[in-house]
Write an enzyme that holds these catalytic residues in place. Structure first.
Site, mmCIF file in Angstrom:
data_model
loop_
_atom_site.group_PDB
_atom_site.id
_atom_site.type_symbol
_atom_site.label_atom_id
_atom_site.label_comp_id
_atom_site.label_asym_id
_atom_site.label_seq_id
_atom_site.Cartn_x
_atom_site.Cartn_y
_atom_site.Cartn_z
ATOM 1 N N GLY A 56 1.024 -1.199 -0.175
ATOM 2 C CA GLY A 56 0.147 -0.066 0.046
ATOM 3 C C GLY A 56 0.929 1.169 0.101
ATOM 4 O O GLY A 56 1.898 1.372 0.716
ATOM 5 N N ALA B 181 1.394 3.232 3.513
ATOM 6 C CA ALA B 181 2.158 2.153 4.542
ATOM 7 C C ALA B 181 3.696 2.267 3.764
ATOM 8 O O ALA B 181 4.454 2.400 4.707
ATOM 9 C CB ALA B 181 1.651 0.831 4.685
ATOM 10 N N ASN B 182 3.940 2.097 2.595
ATOM 11 C CA ASN B 182 5.225 1.979 2.006
ATOM 12 C C ASN B 182 5.844 3.505 2.324
ATOM 13 O O ASN B 182 7.132 3.391 2.898
ATOM 14 C CB ASN B 182 5.336 1.686 0.810
ATOM 15 C CG ASN B 182 5.077 0.331 0.251
ATOM 16 O OD1 ASN B 182 4.787 -0.587 1.134
ATOM 17 N ND2 ASN B 182 4.545 -0.046 -0.986
ATOM 18 N N ASP C 232 7.960 5.094 -3.904
ATOM 19 C CA ASP C 232 7.503 4.986 -2.599
ATOM 20 C C ASP C 232 8.762 5.435 -1.669
ATOM 21 O O ASP C 232 8.517 6.355 -0.509
ATOM 22 C CB ASP C 232 6.886 3.723 -1.994
ATOM 23 C CG ASP C 232 5.578 3.610 -2.743
ATOM 24 O OD1 ASP C 232 4.888 4.426 -2.998
ATOM 25 O OD2 ASP C 232 5.135 2.319 -2.635
#
Ligand code: ATP
Length: 293
Positions: free
Chosen positions: A39, A42-43, A244
């Site tokens: 995700g 979250a990353n 990310d």
């Protein structure tokens, strides 16, 4: 320590490897299975935390096994999950089938779509407490818009990684201190078909940093001139999560000024591609400092 507030998604990535793709209606034995926390929210939160930022994640998981595993993994990374919500729907997940040198992915947003604007209002204190707010496009658009409003209300820079690609409403284009698209996402964000990316960047002077894989990243200064941060030369193993890592690092190093933060973000992202996995490859501050010695 930069205080980074991330508003975004939390997923479990379920990765299956097979010799070939099954035909419709066929059942096939696969070779391997593994699950990885993922995700974009979250990353990016993990990337910033590994680089020494104090990170709070506003997101939503389901009350299920994946939700518990993801919360544990975030906590182990030092991400503050005290404001992470739980919904009565399944945790967001991505099923990824690797076969024939390609991949096929189905994403089910699940609980990520239960993160609503009113939830951010309830957590307004988190915006007051942050130095910088970072969001992506894997939670509802209205939630991203509210995050931008709250960041603005409290005078905090709002960084928006407009991924997955999506046309952005003018409210977001106006409120973002910085957009961090890749080339495709930039065209989509501005709702332009094709066109020269340099000309597109100049539509948002001073507010867009575009990533270009191993070429590094470009920033369009307020006077319309382009600043190029070349990519760091590494031997790439797995580029998953490079974007990310770039975004998490940019937020973590934001107080150093944009051009310095971009250099550090490109270095961190280059390190991330030398190792497998999205979160698995994200460097620590010590590893980054070692690289830049
Ligand atoms: P993804 O969605 O796959 O994570 P993205 O399209 O959002 O990627 P990229 O532009 O591919 O983002 O990569 C982000 C940053 O990562 C780049 O600006 C660059 O600094 C770094 N990077 C990516 N690939 C490489 C590479 N092969 N070598 C060195 N640096 C890389």
């Amino acid at each position: 320590m930069t205080r980074v507030l991330v508003v975004g998604s939390v997923n479990m990535d379920l990765v299956v490897e097979a010799e070939r793709y099954p035909r419709l209606g066929e059942t096939l034995f696969g070779k391997r299975f593994a699950s990885y926390p993922g995700g974009k929210g979250a990353n990016q939160a993990v990337a910033a935390a590994r680089l020494g930022a104090q990170v709070t994640l506003l997101g939503c998981v389901g009350r299920d096994m994946f939700g518990s595993q993801l919360k544990e993994a975030l906590q182990a990374e030092g991400v503050d999950i005290g404001r992470l919500r739980e919904a009565e729907v399944a945790t967001g997940l991505a099923t990824i089938t690797l076969a024939e040198g390609d991949n096929a992915i189905v994403v089910v947003p699940g609980a990520n779509h239960e993160l609503l604007p009113q939830h951010l209002d309830q957590d307004e204190q988190a915006f007051r407490d942050a130095d910088v707010v970072l969001a992506q496009m894997e939670v509802p658009l209205a939630t991203v818009e509210r995050a931008a409003e709250l960041a603005q209300r409290h005078g905090k820079p709002f960084l928006l990684n407009p991924a997955p690609a999506h046309p952005l409403p003018s409210s977001l284009l106006e409120r973002a201190a910085l957009l961090t698209p890749n080339e495709h996402e930039l065209a989509q964000a501005l709702d332009e078909r094709g066109g020269d990316w340099q000309a597109l960047m100049r539509k948002l002077p001073g507010r867009v940093a575009m990533t270009r894989g191993k070429d590094g990243a470009y920033f369009c200064r307020a006077d319309g001139s382009l600043h190029h941060q070349p990519g760091f030369v590494v031997s790439a193993v797995d580029t998953t999560g490079a974007g990310d890592t770039f975004n998490g690092a940019l937020a973590a190093f934001w107080p150093q000024g944009l051009e310095a933060a971009m250099a550090l973000a490109c270095a961190a992202a280059a390190l991330s591609v030398t190792r497998a996995g999205a979160q698995g490859g994200m460097p620590t501050l010590a590893a980054l400092q070692q690289m830049l010695k």
